[in-house]
Design a protein around this motif. Structure first.
Motif, PDB file in Angstrom:
ATOM      1  N   THR A 159      -4.511   6.565 -12.182  1.00 19.08           N
ATOM      2  CA  THR A 159      -5.926   6.896 -12.014  1.00 19.08           C
ATOM      3  C   THR A 159      -6.421   7.684 -13.221  1.00 19.08           C
ATOM      4  O   THR A 159      -5.638   8.330 -13.916  1.00 19.08           O
ATOM      5  CB  THR A 159      -6.163   7.715 -10.730  1.00 19.08           C
ATOM      6  OG1 THR A 159      -5.361   8.879 -10.779  1.00 19.08           O
ATOM      7  CG2 THR A 159      -5.837   6.903  -9.497  1.00 19.08           C
TER       8      THR A 159
ATOM      9  N   PRO B 268      -5.839   6.312  -4.639  1.00 19.89           N
ATOM     10  CA  PRO B 268      -5.949   5.290  -3.591  1.00 19.89           C
ATOM     11  C   PRO B 268      -5.013   4.109  -3.849  1.00 19.89           C
ATOM     12  O   PRO B 268      -4.667   3.830  -4.996  1.00 19.89           O
ATOM     13  CB  PRO B 268      -7.414   4.852  -3.682  1.00 19.89           C
ATOM     14  CG  PRO B 268      -7.809   5.149  -5.082  1.00 19.89           C
ATOM     15  CD  PRO B 268      -7.031   6.362  -5.487  1.00 19.89           C
ATOM     16  N   ALA B 269      -4.620   3.438  -2.788  1.00 21.29           N
ATOM     17  CA  ALA B 269      -3.765   2.257  -2.925  1.00 21.29           C
ATOM     18  C   ALA B 269      -4.574   1.051  -3.392  1.00 21.29           C
ATOM     19  O   ALA B 269      -4.053   0.175  -4.062  1.00 21.29           O
ATOM     20  CB  ALA B 269      -3.077   1.941  -1.603  1.00 21.29           C
TER      21      ALA B 269
ATOM     22  N   SER C  75       2.293   6.848  -7.124  1.00 19.02           N
ATOM     23  CA  SER C  75       1.349   7.703  -7.856  1.00 19.02           C
ATOM     24  C   SER C  75       0.274   8.227  -6.926  1.00 19.02           C
ATOM     25  O   SER C  75       0.050   7.680  -5.851  1.00 19.02           O
ATOM     26  CB  SER C  75       0.705   6.925  -9.003  1.00 19.02           C
ATOM     27  OG  SER C  75      -0.219   5.988  -8.513  1.00 19.02           O
ATOM     28  N   LYS C  76      -0.397   9.267  -7.395  1.00 25.32           N
ATOM     29  CA  LYS C  76      -1.501   9.819  -6.626  1.00 25.32           C
ATOM     30  C   LYS C  76      -2.710   8.902  -6.771  1.00 25.32           C
ATOM     31  O   LYS C  76      -2.860   8.214  -7.763  1.00 25.32           O
ATOM     32  CB  LYS C  76      -1.844  11.214  -7.122  1.00 25.32           C
ATOM     33  CG  LYS C  76      -0.761  12.225  -6.841  1.00 25.32           C
ATOM     34  CD  LYS C  76      -1.161  13.593  -7.325  1.00 25.32           C
ATOM     35  CE  LYS C  76      -0.049  14.582  -7.015  1.00 25.32           C
ATOM     36  NZ  LYS C  76      -0.352  15.920  -7.480  1.00 25.32           N
TER      37      LYS C  76
ATOM     38  N   ARG D  41      -3.964  -1.170  -6.534  1.00 23.84           N
ATOM     39  CA  ARG D  41      -3.986  -0.449  -7.805  1.00 23.84           C
ATOM     40  C   ARG D  41      -2.639  -0.584  -8.502  1.00 23.84           C
ATOM     41  O   ARG D  41      -1.594  -0.356  -7.909  1.00 23.84           O
ATOM     42  CB  ARG D  41      -4.318   1.024  -7.548  1.00 23.84           C
ATOM     43  CG  ARG D  41      -4.552   1.829  -8.804  1.00 23.84           C
ATOM     44  CD  ARG D  41      -5.104   3.204  -8.484  1.00 23.84           C
ATOM     45  NE  ARG D  41      -4.296   3.941  -7.533  1.00 23.84           N
ATOM     46  CZ  ARG D  41      -3.193   4.617  -7.839  1.00 23.84           C
ATOM     47  NH1 ARG D  41      -2.788   4.668  -9.070  1.00 23.84           N
ATOM     48  NH2 ARG D  41      -2.526   5.250  -6.899  1.00 23.84           N
TER      49      ARG D  41
ATOM     50  N   ALA E 292       0.839  -1.207   0.000  1.00 23.78           N
ATOM     51  CA  ALA E 292       0.000   0.000   0.000  1.00 23.78           C
ATOM     52  C   ALA E 292       0.872   1.256   0.000  1.00 23.78           C
ATOM     53  O   ALA E 292       0.608   2.205  -0.748  1.00 23.78           O
ATOM     54  CB  ALA E 292      -0.937  -0.001   1.198  1.00 23.78           C
ATOM     55  N   ALA E 293       1.924   1.273   0.799  1.00 22.98           N
ATOM     56  CA  ALA E 293       2.826   2.421   0.842  1.00 22.98           C
ATOM     57  C   ALA E 293       3.552   2.604  -0.492  1.00 22.98           C
ATOM     58  O   ALA E 293       3.727   3.744  -0.960  1.00 22.98           O
ATOM     59  CB  ALA E 293       3.835   2.262   1.975  1.00 22.98           C
TER      60      ALA E 293
ATOM     61  N   VAL F 203       2.458   1.701  -3.501  1.00 23.08           N
ATOM     62  CA  VAL F 203       1.495   2.204  -4.484  1.00 23.08           C
ATOM     63  C   VAL F 203       1.255   3.691  -4.257  1.00 23.08           C
ATOM     64  O   VAL F 203       1.250   4.486  -5.205  1.00 23.08           O
ATOM     65  CB  VAL F 203       0.172   1.409  -4.426  1.00 23.08           C
ATOM     66  CG1 VAL F 203      -0.905   2.069  -5.282  1.00 23.08           C
ATOM     67  CG2 VAL F 203       0.390  -0.035  -4.876  1.00 23.08           C
ATOM     68  N   LYS F 204       1.048   4.080  -3.002  1.00 19.41           N
ATOM     69  CA  LYS F 204       0.801   5.493  -2.686  1.00 19.41           C
ATOM     70  C   LYS F 204       2.000   6.374  -3.061  1.00 19.41           C
ATOM     71  O   LYS F 204       1.813   7.495  -3.521  1.00 19.41           O
ATOM     72  CB  LYS F 204       0.472   5.679  -1.205  1.00 19.41           C
ATOM     73  CG  LYS F 204      -0.889   5.158  -0.786  1.00 19.41           C
ATOM     74  CD  LYS F 204      -2.029   5.915  -1.420  1.00 19.41           C
ATOM     75  CE  LYS F 204      -2.199   7.272  -0.789  1.00 19.41           C
ATOM     76  NZ  LYS F 204      -3.307   8.040  -1.389  1.00 19.41           N
ATOM     77  N   SER F 205       3.206   5.867  -2.865  1.00 13.62           N
ATOM     78  CA  SER F 205       4.382   6.678  -3.189  1.00 13.62           C
ATOM     79  C   SER F 205       4.654   6.708  -4.694  1.00 13.62           C
ATOM     80  O   SER F 205       5.293   7.633  -5.182  1.00 13.62           O
ATOM     81  CB  SER F 205       5.613   6.166  -2.435  1.00 13.62           C
ATOM     82  OG  SER F 205       6.007   4.911  -2.925  1.00 13.62           O
TER      83      SER F 205
END
Length: 129
Positions: free
Chosen positions: A63, A38-39, A35-36, A59, A28-29, A31-33
C-alpha cells in the motif's frame, strides 16, 4: 427483450463465485497476512461508453506506492507483496472481477476496462469497443 450476453454473464458468474468462495477466503487471508492494508484493491476504470466504475482485484502490491511505476508484470518488482507474484502468475488476483460481472460493470467476454486517464487518448474505434 432479453440481453443474452447478460444472461450468460449471470449464468457463469453466480456459480463461479459460489464454487470459488473458499479460494476467495484463502487468497484474502493470504494477502492480509502478507501485508497491512485491504485484501481487495479498488480502482476507477472506464466501462461501457466510458462510464466509470469501481474495478476489483486482490491486492498484489504494498500500500502507499505508485501503481504506475515499472511494469507490474515484472516478477521481481519490489512493489509486490510476497504472495503477489503467485497471485499474478496464476491470475488469482483477477477473481474479484467476478463481482464486477455480477454487478453488470463488466462482461465475462469483452475488452479489459482501461484506466479512466486513458480515455483522453482513445480514438473513435477504441471508444466503440
Amino acid at each position: 427483450m432479453i440481453d443474452m450476453k447478460r444472461v450468460i454473464d449471470l449464468f457463469i458468474s453466480i456459480p463461479a463465485i459460489v464454487i470459488l468462495s473458499p479460494v476467495f477466503l484463502i487468497v484474502a487471508a493470504a494477502v492480509k497476512s502478507a501485508s497491512k492494508g485491504p485484501a481487495v484493491f479498488r480502482q476507477l476504470r472506464a466501462g461501457k461508453d466510458g462510464t466509470p466504475f469501481i474495478f476489483y482485484k486482490f491486492r498484489t502490491m504494498r500500500t502507499g506506492i505508485d501503481p504506475f511505476g515499472p511494469s507490474p508484470k515484472d516478477g521481481d518488482d519490489p512493489r509486490l507483496i510476497k504472495i503477489g507474484k503467485i497471485l499474478r502468475e496464476y491470475s488469482l488476483d483477477e477473481l474479484p472481477q467476478l463481482f464486477n460481472v455480477l454487478k453488470g460493470d463488466m462482461s465475462i467476454v469483452g475488452p479489459r476496462p482501461l484506466y479512466m486517464e486513458q480515455m483522453v487518448e482513445w480514438n473513435d474505434r477504441q471508444k466503440k469497443r
